[in-house]
Design an enzyme around this catalytic site. Structure first.
Site, PDB file in Angstrom:
ATOM      1  N   GLU A 107       0.806  -1.243  -0.068  1.00 56.33           N
ATOM      2  CA  GLU A 107      -0.050   0.077   0.020  1.00 56.33           C
ATOM      3  C   GLU A 107       0.909   1.332  -0.132  1.00 56.33           C
ATOM      4  O   GLU A 107       1.493   1.580   1.177  1.00 56.33           O
ATOM      5  CB  GLU A 107      -0.917  -0.019   1.115  1.00 56.33           C
ATOM      6  CG  GLU A 107      -1.867  -1.372   1.347  1.00 56.33           C
ATOM      7  CD  GLU A 107      -2.947  -1.522   0.507  1.00 56.33           C
ATOM      8  OE1 GLU A 107      -3.001  -0.424  -0.556  1.00 56.33           O
ATOM      9  OE2 GLU A 107      -3.471  -2.179   0.422  1.00 56.33           O
ATOM     10  N   CYS A 124      -2.136   9.220   2.145  1.00 52.56           N
ATOM     11  CA  CYS A 124      -1.933   8.543   1.016  1.00 52.56           C
ATOM     12  C   CYS A 124      -2.964   8.783   0.073  1.00 52.56           C
ATOM     13  O   CYS A 124      -2.981   8.866  -1.214  1.00 52.56           O
ATOM     14  CB  CYS A 124      -1.509   7.077   1.005  1.00 52.56           C
ATOM     15  SG  CYS A 124      -2.679   6.300   2.310  1.00 52.56           S
TER      16      CYS A 124
HETATM   17  P1  NAD Z   1       8.748   4.909   4.336  1.00 51.10           P
HETATM   18  O1  NAD Z   1       8.746   3.999   3.098  1.00 51.10           O
HETATM   19  O2  NAD Z   1       9.884   5.758   4.483  1.00 51.10           O
HETATM   20  O3  NAD Z   1       8.602   3.881   5.659  1.00 51.10           O
HETATM   21  C1  NAD Z   1       7.629   2.959   5.813  1.00 51.10           C
HETATM   22  C2  NAD Z   1       8.124   2.049   6.853  1.00 51.10           C
HETATM   23  O4  NAD Z   1       9.189   0.863   5.986  1.00 51.10           O
HETATM   24  C3  NAD Z   1       8.755   2.215   7.999  1.00 51.10           C
HETATM   25  O5  NAD Z   1       8.510   1.313   9.032  1.00 51.10           O
HETATM   26  C4  NAD Z   1      10.286   2.030   7.746  1.00 51.10           C
HETATM   27  O6  NAD Z   1      11.105   2.010   8.863  1.00 51.10           O
HETATM   28  C5  NAD Z   1      10.223   0.924   6.804  1.00 51.10           C
HETATM   29  N1  NAD Z   1      11.444   0.998   5.910  1.00 51.10           N
HETATM   30  C6  NAD Z   1      11.951   1.938   5.163  1.00 51.10           C
HETATM   31  N2  NAD Z   1      13.097   1.462   4.449  1.00 51.10           N
HETATM   32  C7  NAD Z   1      12.932   0.027   4.464  1.00 51.10           C
HETATM   33  C8  NAD Z   1      13.685  -1.188   3.783  1.00 51.10           C
HETATM   34  N3  NAD Z   1      14.587  -0.850   2.866  1.00 51.10           N
HETATM   35  N4  NAD Z   1      13.225  -2.274   3.977  1.00 51.10           N
HETATM   36  C9  NAD Z   1      12.047  -2.447   4.764  1.00 51.10           C
HETATM   37  N5  NAD Z   1      11.311  -1.750   5.462  1.00 51.10           N
HETATM   38  C10 NAD Z   1      11.934  -0.338   5.411  1.00 51.10           C
HETATM   39  O7  NAD Z   1       7.199   5.710   4.590  1.00 51.10           O
HETATM   40  P2  NAD Z   1       6.987   6.763   5.467  1.00 51.10           P
HETATM   41  O8  NAD Z   1       7.775   7.987   5.585  1.00 51.10           O
HETATM   42  O9  NAD Z   1       7.024   6.022   6.952  1.00 51.10           O
HETATM   43  O10 NAD Z   1       5.416   6.871   5.327  1.00 51.10           O
HETATM   44  C11 NAD Z   1       4.938   7.914   4.429  1.00 51.10           C
HETATM   45  C12 NAD Z   1       4.460   6.937   3.035  1.00 51.10           C
HETATM   46  O11 NAD Z   1       3.672   6.066   3.303  1.00 51.10           O
HETATM   47  C13 NAD Z   1       3.997   8.050   2.162  1.00 51.10           C
HETATM   48  O12 NAD Z   1       4.488   7.688   0.577  1.00 51.10           O
HETATM   49  C14 NAD Z   1       2.551   7.454   1.878  1.00 51.10           C
HETATM   50  O13 NAD Z   1       2.090   7.668   0.774  1.00 51.10           O
HETATM   51  C15 NAD Z   1       2.582   6.322   2.238  1.00 51.10           C
HETATM   52  N6  NAD Z   1       1.149   5.762   2.853  1.00 51.10           N
HETATM   53  C16 NAD Z   1       0.750   4.746   2.145  1.00 51.10           C
HETATM   54  C17 NAD Z   1      -0.391   4.218   2.563  1.00 51.10           C
HETATM   55  C18 NAD Z   1      -1.433   3.374   1.712  1.00 51.10           C
HETATM   56  O14 NAD Z   1      -2.345   2.570   2.443  1.00 51.10           O
HETATM   57  N7  NAD Z   1      -1.197   3.252   0.680  1.00 51.10           N
HETATM   58  C19 NAD Z   1      -0.980   4.679   3.750  1.00 51.10           C
HETATM   59  C20 NAD Z   1      -0.224   5.755   4.837  1.00 51.10           C
HETATM   60  C21 NAD Z   1       1.038   6.011   4.085  1.00 51.10           C
END
Ligand code: NAD
Length: 471
Positions: free
Chosen positions: A244, A278
């Site tokens: 997502e 998002c």
């Molecule tokens: P992010 O991708 O930076 O981090 C999300 C999670 O992934 C965190 O727990 C982070 O520690 C982990 N992560 C980071 N690098 C990783 C790796 N290499 N391997 C595995 N895990 C890793 O996102 P964020 O800044 O925390 O959140 C914002 C983003 O999330 C925005 O782009 C937003 O659109 C998206 N989002 C999507 C939805 C949806 O349902 N589509 C909902 C909420 C947020």
């Protein structure tokens, strides 16, 4: 000052092997309010091992037993509503409207999962074959900071509904909320090892989960860039993945729209969760002949919005989660002006009256074209781009001219026409006139907004494998 020293493995709070610490902040004051001791790859392995031990018994539970677990989780979260709301207000700082929504939502996802289990045919006869929907194997969830408690609960609910155990790695920036929800979930008395929660960095704990051969399924919510990394890593061991990811949702205002109704919907969709959503509808497509009228109504409405701390019951918009996120939003507000868009409301800097906190001014750009970066890239803050269109076909073309495809919006007065436009949009969800959320409808994205669906029967099936027994 809050010190979070433990993670949750095998039904108990334990001191992690990892010793690195990470600072936690109140985004409304910029003050450091705590520290979390982060887990490492060894902690991830211990959590995976616990989940693996719990899986065989979990796999054999009946739907009725799983419904009982889901009800216990629902009640446990509801019982801690005040503590959860307090943690979220302090560490995330959302406005009252989002706080009031979030904890009932988190308890509600367990209720919805229980109803889905009750209605779902886990075995069915097709021709001369029994088809049995079995849990896919041990699951892992990786979640972002913009709705920490909600994402932890919704992913756990689906794992339990499917009959599997799970390791969750929440955002390292949300450790106070994670601690509060873990304490609540612990009280539900799940069998040991069914739920494990490991704080840690994405590139450390997240990577350990995506690379582990003992994890069969990853459910990830976060950025498109991280989703791509996870998808690549998961390919090595053929993990099932639900991703997502980001969005750049269009809101199509049809020419028959009633602005008295539409303007509040537009602002709710654009600025929900302080724009850190998002599903935010951040591109508003307006018929050219109504552009001036819509712009002047928007300017007045946006100027009346208040960005202030959670403690202010009249706040419409909370702070950005971090200094980095604040800088990012500022940089896009600068970029919009450099690209030639016109600032209709808001702009750089803090809102009037806020001399501290990562607050931004709710901002609207007019004169935007769909090739500008402000209309192509996810900003993740309260910034709306208004784009003119000349006919319905052009509106649909602009709406679909994006890498994303999560949630779109259509506003108008003719239901048949809105439905016709909705069918043309490349998006996992289309909301007509801010219809209320339907918690069992599938949720997920087309294109770079993700893979797979969450919620209801579609979300459940993403944690199941069909097994056909012929004869
Ligand atoms: P992010 O991708 O930076 O981090 C999300 C999670 O992934 C965190 O727990 C982070 O520690 C982990 N992560 C980071 N690098 C990783 C790796 N290499 N391997 C595995 N895990 C890793 O996102 P964020 O800044 O925390 O959140 C914002 C983003 O999330 C925005 O782009 C937003 O659109 C998206 N989002 C999507 C939805 C949806 O349902 N589509 C909902 C909420 C947020």
């Amino acid at each position: 000052m809050k010190a979070i020293e433990q993670i949750y493995i095998d039904g108990a709070f334990v001191t992690p092997h990892g010793a690195e610490r990470f600072d936690l902040f109140n985004p409304a004051t910029e003050e450091k309010i705590g520290e979390v001791r982060l887990g490492d790859a060894e902690d991830a392995r211990a959590a995976i091992a616990a989940a693996k031990r719990a899986f065989p018994a979990m796999r054999r539970t009946s739907p009725a037993e799983r419904i009982e677990m889901l009800h216990a989780l629902r009640d446990a979260v509801a019982a801690k509503a005040d503590a959860l709301t307090e943690a979220m207000a302090t560490e995330y700082g959302a406005p009252q409207s989002f706080l009031a929504f979030s904890v009932p939502y988190a308890a509600g996802v367990f209720e919805m999962a229980a109803r889905t289990v009750a209605d779902y045919a886990f075995t069915r006869r097709i021709g001369n074959t029994d088809v049995i929907m079995e849990p896919v194997g041990v699951a892992a969830a990786i979640t972002p900071w913009n709705s920490d408690i909600g994402f932890i609960c919704s992913k756990l609910a689906t794992a339990i509904a499917a009959g599997t155990s799970i390791v969750i790695k929440p955002s390292e920036m949300s450790a106070i909320q994670t601690q509060a929800v873990t304490e609540a979930l612990h009280a539900a008395g799940l069998p040991r090892g069914v739920l494990n929660i490991v704080n840690g960095y994405g590139h450390v704990v997240g990577t350990a989960l995506t690379q582990s051969p003992d994890i069969a399924k990853i459910s990830f919510t976060g950025s498109t860039a991280t989703g791509r990394t996870i998808l690549r890593a998961a390919a090595e061991t053929f993990k099932r993945v639900t991703l997502e990811l980001g969005g750049k949702g269009p809101q199509i205002l049809l020419d028959d729209a009633d602005l008295d109704q539409a303007i509040p919907h537009i602002l709710t969709s654009a600025f929900r969760n302080s724009g850190q959503a998002c599903i935010a509808g951040t591109r508003l497509l307006v018929p050219a002949h109504r552009y001036e009228e819509v712009s002047s109504r928007l300017a007045a409405a946006v100027s009346a919005l208040k960005a202030s701390p959670s403690s202010d019951p009249t706040s419409d918009i909370g702070p950005m989660v971090s200094a980095k996120q604040w800088e990012r939003v500022q940089s896009y507000i600068r970029l919009g002006q450099e690209e030639g868009a016109t600032l209709l409301a808001g702009g750089e800097g803090r809102p009037e009256g806020q001399d501290r906190g990562w607050f931004v001014r709710p901002t609207v750009f007019t004169g935007v074209t769909n090739d500008m970066r402000i209309s192509r890239e996810e900003i993740f803050g309260p910034v709306l781009s208004v784009i003119a269109y000349h006919d319905e076909a052009e509106a649909i073309a602009i709406a679909n001219d994006t890498d994303y495809g999560l949630q779109s919006y259509v506003l108008g007065t003719d239901g048949d026409r809105m439905r016709r436009v909705a069918r043309e949009l490349e998006a996992g969800r289309v909301v007509l006139n801010e219809a209320p959320m339907d918690p069992r409808a599938p949720f997920g994205g087309f294109k770079h907004s993700g893979i797979g669906r969450e919620f209801g029967a579609f979300g459940l099936e993403a944690f199941l494998e069909p097994k056909a027994i012929l004869g």
